[in-house]
Design an enzyme around this catalytic site. Structure first.
Site, PDB file in Angstrom:
ATOM      1  N   GLU A 150       0.852  -1.199   0.000  1.00  0.00           N
ATOM      2  CA  GLU A 150       0.000   0.000   0.000  1.00  0.00           C
ATOM      3  C   GLU A 150       0.884   1.244   0.000  1.00  0.00           C
ATOM      4  OE1 GLU A 150      -3.269  -0.322   2.883  1.00  0.00           O
ATOM      5  OE2 GLU A 150      -3.131   1.831   3.194  1.00  0.00           O
TER       6      GLU A 150
ATOM      7  N   ASP B  52       0.244   5.360   0.608  1.00  0.00           N
ATOM      8  CA  ASP B  52      -0.859   6.209   1.077  1.00  0.00           C
ATOM      9  C   ASP B  52      -0.579   7.696   1.096  1.00  0.00           C
ATOM     10  OD1 ASP B  52      -2.337   3.983   1.926  1.00  0.00           O
ATOM     11  OD2 ASP B  52      -1.369   3.976   3.882  1.00  0.00           O
TER      12      ASP B  52
ATOM     13  N   GLU C  85      -2.954  10.482   3.052  1.00  0.00           N
ATOM     14  CA  GLU C  85      -4.180  10.709   3.822  1.00  0.00           C
ATOM     15  C   GLU C  85      -4.156  12.153   4.291  1.00  0.00           C
ATOM     16  OE1 GLU C  85      -4.738   7.920   6.996  1.00  0.00           O
ATOM     17  OE2 GLU C  85      -4.759   6.202   5.655  1.00  0.00           O
TER      18      GLU C  85
ATOM     19  N   HIS D 147      -0.591  12.927   5.724  1.00  0.00           N
ATOM     20  CA  HIS D 147      -0.016  11.717   6.305  1.00  0.00           C
ATOM     21  C   HIS D 147       0.382  10.797   5.145  1.00  0.00           C
ATOM     22  CE1 HIS D 147      -0.179   8.342   9.330  1.00  0.00           C
ATOM     23  NE2 HIS D 147      -0.477   7.658   8.254  1.00  0.00           N
TER      24      HIS D 147
ATOM     25  N   ASN E 259       2.357   6.953   4.083  1.00  0.00           N
ATOM     26  CA  ASN E 259       2.841   5.685   4.611  1.00  0.00           C
ATOM     27  C   ASN E 259       3.094   4.732   3.457  1.00  0.00           C
ATOM     28  OD1 ASN E 259       3.611   3.801   6.539  1.00  0.00           O
ATOM     29  ND2 ASN E 259       1.589   3.612   7.494  1.00  0.00           N
TER      30      ASN E 259
ATOM     31  N   ASP F  39       3.978   1.052   9.212  1.00  0.00           N
ATOM     32  CA  ASP F  39       4.801   1.709  10.246  1.00  0.00           C
ATOM     33  C   ASP F  39       5.919   2.556   9.663  1.00  0.00           C
ATOM     34  OD1 ASP F  39       3.275   0.452  12.180  1.00  0.00           O
ATOM     35  OD2 ASP F  39       4.656  -1.248  12.380  1.00  0.00           O
TER      36      ASP F  39
ATOM     37  N   ASP G  29     -12.070   9.588  16.177  1.00  0.00           N
ATOM     38  CA  ASP G  29     -11.472   8.953  17.354  1.00  0.00           C
ATOM     39  C   ASP G  29      -9.954   9.145  17.397  1.00  0.00           C
ATOM     40  OD1 ASP G  29     -11.614   7.353  15.032  1.00  0.00           O
ATOM     41  OD2 ASP G  29     -11.319   5.507  16.182  1.00  0.00           O
TER      42      ASP G  29
ATOM     43  N   GLY H 201      -4.955  14.341  17.768  1.00  0.00           N
ATOM     44  CA  GLY H 201      -4.916  13.102  18.543  1.00  0.00           C
ATOM     45  C   GLY H 201      -6.278  12.594  18.984  1.00  0.00           C
TER      46      GLY H 201
ATOM     47  N   ARG I 110       9.573   5.035  19.773  1.00  0.00           N
ATOM     48  CA  ARG I 110       8.691   4.043  19.197  1.00  0.00           C
ATOM     49  C   ARG I 110       9.446   2.760  18.825  1.00  0.00           C
ATOM     50  NH1 ARG I 110       5.674   5.430  13.621  1.00  0.00           N
ATOM     51  NH2 ARG I 110       4.617   3.447  13.275  1.00  0.00           N
TER      52      ARG I 110
HETATM   53  C1  LIG Z   1      -4.360  20.780  13.635  1.00  0.00           C
HETATM   54  O1  LIG Z   1      -3.896  21.978  14.175  1.00  0.00           O
HETATM   55  C2  LIG Z   1      -2.979  21.821  15.232  1.00  0.00           C
HETATM   56  C3  LIG Z   1      -2.686  23.216  15.791  1.00  0.00           C
HETATM   57  O2  LIG Z   1      -2.186  24.058  14.792  1.00  0.00           O
HETATM   58  C4  LIG Z   1      -1.732  21.111  14.741  1.00  0.00           C
HETATM   59  O3  LIG Z   1      -0.839  20.868  15.796  1.00  0.00           O
HETATM   60  C5  LIG Z   1      -2.119  19.770  14.094  1.00  0.00           C
HETATM   61  O4  LIG Z   1      -0.978  19.179  13.497  1.00  0.00           O
HETATM   62  C6  LIG Z   1      -3.172  19.989  13.026  1.00  0.00           C
HETATM   63  N1  LIG Z   1      -3.589  18.779  12.343  1.00  0.00           N
HETATM   64  C7  LIG Z   1      -4.244  17.754  12.913  1.00  0.00           C
HETATM   65  C8  LIG Z   1      -4.638  16.660  12.000  1.00  0.00           C
HETATM   66  O5  LIG Z   1      -4.497  17.676  14.108  1.00  0.00           O
END
Ligand SMILES: *[C@@H]1O[C@H](CO)[C@@H](O)[C@H](O)[C@H]1NC(C)=O
Length: 287
Positions: free
Chosen positions: A104, A106, A108, A121, A123, A131, A197, A202, A276
């Site tokens: 794959e 990616d 994203e 993102h 990968n 990973d 989620d 995060g 990690r």
């Molecule tokens: C969203 O914004 C925050 C603050 O600027 C940043 O740290 C983060 O990387 C951005 N993207 C995501 C997917 O959270």
């Protein structure tokens, strides 16, 4: 010289010209290139096949995949991401083979609350193992206009490009024992789905369903690639001049651009994540 056409010279020329016309028309028509895979009417092919929109609401996202499978090629897609508050949403453009030991590659796009940047993102999976994430912010607002996202995949390397600027190179290091995707044909996939989620900050920032439906737009899909039909591989590029992808690497200018992106815009690199990998970084990170 080996005789490759058993017709008269004129008929051979005609057939060659027709074949290249067919390949040219195929490039960029979503009706010919893609099947909708989920989300029903949330995925829409518009303007005679030139445009495709995916949408996401509380009940479902949507997605599509290429009708054909490819083994190596250059895959370009123009994408305009979900505007405004896109927190919790993930838009994708990737290549994948089938099965547990799948390969794959990616792209994203992780949405964010209004005014905060998208995260790009990337990968690479080989034989079921990924990973190998690298993440970036962008030097533009990807929801304000279409930009071109490219996966270039040949037997020596994978290059991720945005508007023709290389952001990441994953080299074939099989000689050092690092698996590289090179024998399983892949399809092109794209989707828009809810991942609140984990996707945004995060998982702390959730999708705001009062703003639904969320919409991302795709256009100008182009594959200069080896299409796999049964056991055969057929080049589907619209002309020989487009075969450059099969050996393409980075020249000095490309390496400069890559360094610029990686210095200014890279926010995560698995190769720098010693926590990690307590038993040592992956082999390719040490080469
Ligand atoms: C969203 O914004 C925050 C603050 O600027 C940043 O740290 C983060 O990387 C951005 N993207 C995501 C997917 O959270």
């Amino acid at each position: 010289m080996k005789k490759t056409c058993y017709l008269s010279f004129n008929e051979c020329v005609t057939i060659l010209v027709m074949a290249s016309l067919v390949a040219t028309t195929f490039a960029g028509n979503f009706y010919d290139d893609m099947d909708i895979t989920f989300g029903g009417a949330r995925a829409k092919i518009l303007n005679g096949g030139q445009d495709l929109t995916l949408s996401l609401d509380q009940y479902s996202g949507s997605g599509f995949q290429s009708k054909h499978e490819y083994l190596f090629g250059r895959f370009d897609m123009q994408i305009k991401l979900v505007p405004g508050n896109s927190a919790g949403t993930v838009t994708t453009f990737y290549l994948s083979s089938q099965g547990a030991a799948h390969d794959e590659i990616d792209f994203e796009f992780l949405g964010n609350s209004s005014g905060n940047p998208y995260t790009i993102h990337t990968n690479v999976f080989a034989q079921g193992k990924g990973d190998k994430e690298q993440q970036f912010h962008l030097w533009f607002d990807p929801s304000a206009a279409f930009h071109t996202y490219t996966i270039l995949w040949n037997s020596q390397r994978i290059i991720f490009l945005i508007d023709n600027i290389p952001i990441r190179v994953f080299n074939n290091n099989e000689a050092s024992g690092v698996p590289f995707p090179k024998s399983q044909p892949m399809r092109v996939y794209a989707s828009l789905w809810n991942a609140d989620d984990w996707a945004t900050q995060g998982g702390r920032v959730k999708t705001d369903w009062t703003k639904a439906p969320f919409t991302a737009s795709y256009r100008k899909f182009n594959a200069n690639a080896n299409m796999v039909v049964g056991a055969n591989q057929m080049p589907t590029s619209s002309g020989n001049e487009n075969q450059a992808w099969s050996t393409q690497g980075l020249d000095a200018a490309g390496r400069n651009r890559l360094r610029w992106v990686q210095t200014k815009y890279m926010i995560y690199n698995y190769c720098n994540d010693k926590k990690r990998f307590p038993n040592g970084l992956p082999t390719e990170c040490k080469l």
